[in-house]
Design a protein around this motif. Structure first.
Motif, PDB file in Angstrom:
ATOM      1  N   LYS A 161       1.069  -1.575  -0.122  1.00 26.14           N
ATOM      2  CA  LYS A 161       0.074   0.058   0.016  1.00 26.14           C
ATOM      3  C   LYS A 161       0.849   1.079  -0.019  1.00 26.14           C
ATOM      4  O   LYS A 161       0.386   1.810  -0.309  1.00 26.14           O
ATOM      5  CB  LYS A 161      -1.336   0.153   1.341  1.00 26.14           C
ATOM      6  CG  LYS A 161      -2.393  -0.759   0.646  1.00 26.14           C
ATOM      7  CD  LYS A 161      -2.620  -1.097   2.287  1.00 26.14           C
ATOM      8  CE  LYS A 161      -4.312  -2.115   2.336  1.00 26.14           C
ATOM      9  NZ  LYS A 161      -5.094  -1.133   0.954  1.00 26.14           N
ATOM     10  N   SER A 187      -3.297  -4.288  -6.167  1.00 29.18           N
ATOM     11  CA  SER A 187      -2.925  -2.664  -6.351  1.00 29.18           C
ATOM     12  C   SER A 187      -2.907  -2.023  -7.542  1.00 29.18           C
ATOM     13  O   SER A 187      -3.355  -1.006  -7.047  1.00 29.18           O
ATOM     14  CB  SER A 187      -0.855  -2.553  -6.604  1.00 29.18           C
ATOM     15  OG  SER A 187      -0.736  -3.117  -5.035  1.00 29.18           O
ATOM     16  N   GLU A 212      -6.575  -0.517  -6.882  1.00 28.24           N
ATOM     17  CA  GLU A 212      -6.317   1.222  -6.316  1.00 28.24           C
ATOM     18  C   GLU A 212      -6.281   1.461  -6.785  1.00 28.24           C
ATOM     19  O   GLU A 212      -6.252   3.337  -6.870  1.00 28.24           O
ATOM     20  CB  GLU A 212      -5.812   0.761  -4.762  1.00 28.24           C
ATOM     21  CG  GLU A 212      -6.285   0.046  -4.250  1.00 28.24           C
ATOM     22  CD  GLU A 212      -4.937  -1.073  -3.299  1.00 28.24           C
ATOM     23  OE1 GLU A 212      -4.889   0.114  -2.221  1.00 28.24           O
ATOM     24  OE2 GLU A 212      -5.119  -2.099  -2.395  1.00 28.24           O
TER      25      GLU A 212
END
Length: 302
Positions: free
Chosen positions: A93, A137, A140
């Motif tokens: 993240k 990922s 996002e």
């Protein structure tokens, strides 16, 4: 081939590759960007954020390219070592947040096309898990980019030579792209001609594998067969260099494949960029001239 390349493409060049000093030299960044803007051969450019942060000045120059600009965020994973496929979700993240910061920077420049790479290479036993993490990922990042009307382009790299990225093989990249593009129309693939030999793939096969997701291409060269060559690996030497993989005929094959599988075609213009850098005592100007002449020769016999 009838017409000229610019009839079918926004023809650009990777600014930070052809002029390596621009990453740190403020004057060089703006002077060379203005040179490219004044060169009628180029109708597009790929850039990074100006070293002094003066995005208004850079944006003004970029306006000369009439919106055909892209933003390179590959260094987030390559140089800064952030890993978008890290098994540790907190580490992963952090990488996502860092890429999103680059999306914000690109938007300040008025750019709505951002290029990234995948995470680090994986052992075969870990590949499936790391691909899942990378897809998470991408979801996002693409969600964040979509809110900002920005495209996300995944550039494929070698997995066992120099850059050692998870993606990697065109077949695997297409598999990931199929999943992500079902939910995000702002996602696509960037295919670099110079990376195809590094992947051990055939030019036409690579294009065919990613054709449904292809949004951008680079034209460049590499050295792979001679491990002792000073430019071995992913160093983007000039076209036709002794020991290199890409010359006029390979560029012709690449363009032909792009036409065959629908990336290039009548009635549309797509993004195509040179990615080359000065080396072996050759100046940026010499390398640019070499790239132009290589494309022109390939175009004549297409």
């Amino acid at each position: 081939m009838t017409g000229k390349p610019q009839d079918y493409m926004y023809l650009g060049i990777v600014h930070g590759m052809i002029y390596p000093k621009v990453k740190e030299d403020v004057r060089a960044y703006y002077d060379t960007l203005e040179e490219l803007a004044e060169d009628s051969y180029f109708t597009a450019v790929e850039v990074s954020f100006p070293p002094d942060g003066d995005y208004r000045r850079a944006k003004k120059i970029l306006g000369s390219f009439q919106g055909a600009v892209a933003y390179g965020a590959q260094l987030v994973t390559l140089d800064e070592k952030y890993d978008l496929a890290d098994p540790d979700d907190e580490v992963r993240k952090q990488a996502v947040r860092r890429v999103c910061e680059e999306i914000d920077k690109s938007n300040l420049l008025g750019i709505r096309r951002v290029e990234i790479t995948s995470g680090k290479e994986a052992e075969e036993a870990d590949r499936e898990e790391r691909e899942k993490k990378f897809i998470a990922s991408l979801y996002e990042i693409c969600r964040y980019a979509k809110e900002r009307e920005t495209e996300v382009l995944l550039e494929t790299f070698d997995f066992n030579v120099e850059k050692r990225r998870l993606l990697g093989p065109s077949k695997e990249a297409a598999k990931v792209a199929k999943i992500v593009s079902q939910d995000f129309t702002n996602f696509g693939i960037l295919l670099d001609l110079s990376h195809i030999p590094l992947l051990g793939e055939d030019i036409e096969t690579s294009v065919k594998l990613v054709k449904d997701y292809l949004r951008h291409v680079h034209i460049g060269n590499c050295v792979i067969r001679d491990t002792k060559h000073p430019l071995y690996g992913d160093q983007h030497p000039h076209f036709g260099i002794q020991g290199g993989e890409i010359g006029v005929m390979e560029v012709r094959r690449f363009l032909a494949a792009c036409f065959k599988y629908g990336y290039l075609g009548e009635g549309k213009k797509v993004f195509v960029s040179f990615e080359v850098k000065p080396s072996l005592g050759k100046s940026s100007k010499e390398i640019i001239n070499n790239a132009k002449s290589t494309l022109q020769e390939a175009w004549k016999i297409l």
